[in-house]
Write an enzyme that holds these catalytic residues in place. Structure first.
Site, PDB file in Angstrom:
ATOM      1  N   GLU A 116     -16.811   3.746   0.175  1.00 18.13           N
ATOM      2  CA  GLU A 116     -15.700   2.793   0.073  1.00 18.13           C
ATOM      3  C   GLU A 116     -15.889   1.815  -1.076  1.00 18.13           C
ATOM      4  OE1 GLU A 116     -13.958   1.648   4.394  1.00 18.13           O
ATOM      5  OE2 GLU A 116     -16.061   1.183   4.140  1.00 18.13           O
ATOM      6  N   LYS A 121      -6.994  -2.463   4.589  1.00 10.90           N
ATOM      7  CA  LYS A 121      -7.791  -2.818   5.754  1.00 10.90           C
ATOM      8  C   LYS A 121      -7.079  -2.491   7.058  1.00 10.90           C
ATOM      9  CE  LYS A 121     -10.898  -6.211   7.440  1.00 10.90           C
ATOM     10  NZ  LYS A 121     -11.985  -5.244   7.319  1.00 10.90           N
ATOM     11  N   LYS A 168     -19.722   3.151   3.986  1.00 14.73           N
ATOM     12  CA  LYS A 168     -19.709   1.897   3.212  1.00 14.73           C
ATOM     13  C   LYS A 168     -19.908   2.186   1.731  1.00 14.73           C
ATOM     14  CE  LYS A 168     -18.285  -0.606   5.207  1.00 14.73           C
ATOM     15  NZ  LYS A 168     -17.932  -0.372   6.566  1.00 14.73           N
ATOM     16  N   TRP A 219       0.895  -1.153   0.000  1.00 20.27           N
ATOM     17  CA  TRP A 219       0.000   0.000   0.000  1.00 20.27           C
ATOM     18  C   TRP A 219       0.935   1.204   0.000  1.00 20.27           C
ATOM     19  CZ3 TRP A 219      -1.194   4.325   2.969  1.00 20.27           C
ATOM     20  CH2 TRP A 219      -2.416   4.956   2.665  1.00 20.27           C
TER      21      TRP A 219
HETATM   22  C1  G6P Z   1      -9.416   1.069   7.594  1.00 14.85           C
HETATM   23  C2  G6P Z   1     -10.434   0.038   7.165  1.00 14.85           C
HETATM   24  C3  G6P Z   1     -11.757   0.277   7.878  1.00 14.85           C
HETATM   25  C4  G6P Z   1     -11.547   0.292   9.379  1.00 14.85           C
HETATM   26  C5  G6P Z   1     -10.469   1.295   9.794  1.00 14.85           C
HETATM   27  C6  G6P Z   1     -10.085   1.136  11.263  1.00 14.85           C
HETATM   28  O1  G6P Z   1      -9.773   2.311   7.129  1.00 14.85           O
HETATM   29  O2  G6P Z   1     -10.614   0.078   5.764  1.00 14.85           O
HETATM   30  O3  G6P Z   1     -12.665  -0.755   7.545  1.00 14.85           O
HETATM   31  O4  G6P Z   1     -12.739   0.611  10.013  1.00 14.85           O
HETATM   32  O5  G6P Z   1      -9.285   1.084   9.028  1.00 14.85           O
HETATM   33  O6  G6P Z   1      -9.473  -0.107  11.434  1.00 14.85           O
HETATM   34  P1  G6P Z   1      -9.477  -0.946  12.761  1.00 14.85           P
HETATM   35  O7  G6P Z   1      -8.769  -2.210  12.395  1.00 14.85           O
HETATM   36  O8  G6P Z   1      -8.695  -0.148  13.767  1.00 14.85           O
HETATM   37  O9  G6P Z   1     -10.867  -1.158  13.181  1.00 14.85           O
END
Ligand code: G6P
Length: 611
Positions: free
Chosen positions: A491, A606, A488, A73
């Protein structure tokens, strides 16, 4: 972000690395690369997803018993072949992959440029690798020693894995801030950002700690700190099966994870909630019940979807426990000078347990004497380990980049926690406590029942898939659900969407309403039902298109909305767990209808292990 994989042992390294990288693509998918040693060091790398690299290597001699691989990433330097990892050192003998950010790479780069080094990429990784090699050559020391010296100068977060062509029987790894798991096999070792690359080979893993260097041979694992002192590896047993990380017949992980929710919610409740007995068993809460009930304030820190779970928890905890709650973006909390007093409780919510901003926010609050309670999905993750106490969400591995089942499990844990504190504090009536326990027990069944009608949302999604914008509105407990629905949709389908408190819509967003704008109302039956009906009227009066998530049996909203989806009736505290699911499905079906890569949306990752 970025996934790292390594293997050393008697098996073929390449297929293990490629499979491991595919399982870790949720961490980033801008480029992929592998380095193998078979007589000499071979490096293959390419912009794009793992499957593209794999395709390009068909027919190539990739046989080796030691190797490392990376899925990226991008942070420093655009996604491209030359910025892809592994990077090789100036001598061509060392190859390195890296997850994290070297914050002082500019300064280190300048030092190396002054010495005549040339760089073929824009990455901080290539700088660190050459910095290590420079120390090795200059000090005439071992690679291991050079890494230790270099890392003492490095600011930032990292996991690095190195191969040395002159030492084809060793992988050297080090970590600070980003996750590193080492799987222990018989005469072989596996390395990963998480345990998924090693699942079918071993259940014994070591979670490497910050500032540790691992010297990994096929039959030996040595851990040392940066002071060259041996550390004892702490072996943990993995409680995860291969099936949990496979699609199991679903077209996408996201859909599988949405449909898993009756089970994941049940797993989250199992062994904890007993409605008949009126008990909630949560050891982490029980062990700290005094601090929790006497908390002068609860501060919730989280990012993304987990932050939305925090917002719902704010409403629930304040209502049931009468404790003031603040919900903070971890990234903001860590950089301002927040007031954290002794007696404050911090609840950190994180699916991955590795989000860099949440991790640092916790460390900051810890320094100020706060108790940290972690609500985490990934067992053994960094946040789980640095929290004083906590509760796992038990949602199982979540692979789809957009969080779904982890969110509903977070809500279940937070509501149970609030109920337990409220009971202890005597801020809830016996009757309401018991009602909510029985309602919680019914959630898996209610979710299973609404999922049977998922196709209705597919039809709605097709109707609105060409929209440029969307508005999500809700009141009370359903306001954060509206925020989550908007997130959502953004994304997964790249449709611009905003979430708003339904009444606040009049203070700006209403200007966007025209006959093309879909406005999604989360309008299940609660104390605000009559109010939200008025808000729907306000949108209809301006010719907006209304999609409403309603409670079964609602006869009023269907007569005014363009499209409705009904969910089983639930108490307003429990309702968000149920009402968010149609929004997950709506964004999923919109994304699919638009041809988007729903499991790996563009630019996202993620597990966000960089700030
Ligand atoms: C990223 C993911 C989200 C998630 C966020 C926080 O942006 O794409 O889906 O809610 O990170 O991640 P965590 O693992 O701390 O819940």
């Amino acid at each position: 972000m970025c996934g790292i994989v390594g293997y050393i042992g008697p098996r073929e390294a390449y297929p293990i690395i490629i499979t491991g990288l595919k399982r870790q693509e949720y961490r980033g998918y801008d480029s992929t690369g592998v380095a193998l040693i078979n007589h000499h060091l071979q490096v293959y790398k390419k912009k794009g997803k793992v499957a593209e690299l794999e395709e390009s290597l068909i027919g190539k001699a990739v046989s080796a018993h030691i190797g490392i691989g990376h899925t990226r990433w991008a942070t420093h330097g655009e996604p491209s072949d030359r910025n892809a990892h592994p990077h090789t050192s100036a001598s061509g003998k060392l190859a390195m992959i890296h997850n994290g950010i070297i914050e002082n790479y500019g300064q280190l780069k300048q030092e190396l440029l002054n010495k005549g080094y040339k760089f073929s990429s824009e990455t901080d990784t290539e700088v660190l690798l050459n910095f290590i090699e420079e120390i090795k050559n200059n000090n005439k020391c071992s690679l291991e020693e050079a890494i230790r010296i270099a890392l003492k100068r490095v600011a930032g977060a990292y996991v690095i894995l190195l191969l040395d062509a002159d030492n084809p029987d060793t992988i050297i790894a080090a970590r600070k801030g980003s996750p590193l798991v080492i799987g222990i096999g018989k005469g072989e070792h596996f390395l990963g950002s998480d345990a998924t690359p090693m699942l079918e080979y071993t259940k014994e893993v070591v979670y490497v700690n910050d500032y540790e260097v691992a010297i990994v041979k096929a039959d030996e694992l040595i851990l040392k700190n940066l002071g060259n002192e041996r550390q004892t590896p702490y072996i943990t047993k993995l409680d995860m099966e291969l099936a949990a990380i496979e699609k199991g017949g679903y077209e996408h992980f996201m859909l599988k994870e949405i449909f898993e929710q009756p089970h994941t919610i049940y797993d989250c409740l199992r062994g904890r909630l007993d409605a008949k007995e009126g008990t909630i068993t949560m050891k982490g809460v029980q062990d700290n019940i005094e601090q929790l009930t006497n908390a002068s304030r609860i501060i919730i820190v989280a990012c993304g979807t987990s932050w939305h779970a925090g917002l719902i928890a704010e409403y629930v905890i304040e209502e049931l426990c009468r404790i003031p709650v603040e919900v903070e973006y971890a990234s903001e909390f860590r950089y301002r000078n927040p007031i954290v007093n002794k007696g404050d409780v911090i609840i950190a919510i994180s699916q991955s347990g590795e989000t860099a901003d949440t991790l640092v926010a916790i460390e900051k609050a810890k320094e100020n004497g706060a108790i940290i309670f972690g609500i985490v999905n990934v067992v053994g993750s960094s946040i789980a380990r640095i929290s004083h106490a906590g509760a796992y969400t038990h949602a199982g591995p979540e692979i789809g980049v957009a969080s779904t089942k982890a969110f509903t499990a977070q809500l279940v844990v937070l509501i149970m926690m609030a109920l337990k504190i409220a009971k202890e504090k005597d801020t809830i009536s016996e009757e309401y406590y018991s009602k909510l326990l029985f309602e919680l027990e019914d959630v898996p069944e209610k979710v299973a029942s609404l999922l049977k009608n998922a196709d209705e949302l597919k039809i709605i999604a097709k109707k609105y898939k060409n929209s440029n914008d969307a508005l999500f509105l809700g009141r009370g407990y359903n306001f954060p659900v509206a925020l989550e629905g908007a997130l959502k949709l953004k994304e997964i389908s790249y449709i611009h969407a905003e979430g708003y408190p339904a009444a606040e819509m009049k203070h700006g967003p209403i200007a966007l309403v025209d006959e093309k704008l879909p406005v999604v109302f989360v309008a299940t039956k609660d104390a605000y039902h009559a109010k939200i009906i008025s808000n729907i009227q306000e949108i209809k009066a301006r010719k907006g298109k209304v999609i409403a998530i309603i409670s079964e049996g609602d006869e009023i909203i269907p007569s005014m909305a363009d499209d409705v989806f009904a969910v089983p009736l639930a108490d307003e505290i429990i309702a968000p767990i149920i009402s968010v699911i149609p929004l997950q499905l709506l964004s999923y079906y919109m994304g699919v209808a638009k041809g988007c890569d729903v499991d790996k949306p563009r630019n996202l990752a993620k597990s966000v292990t960089v700030e």
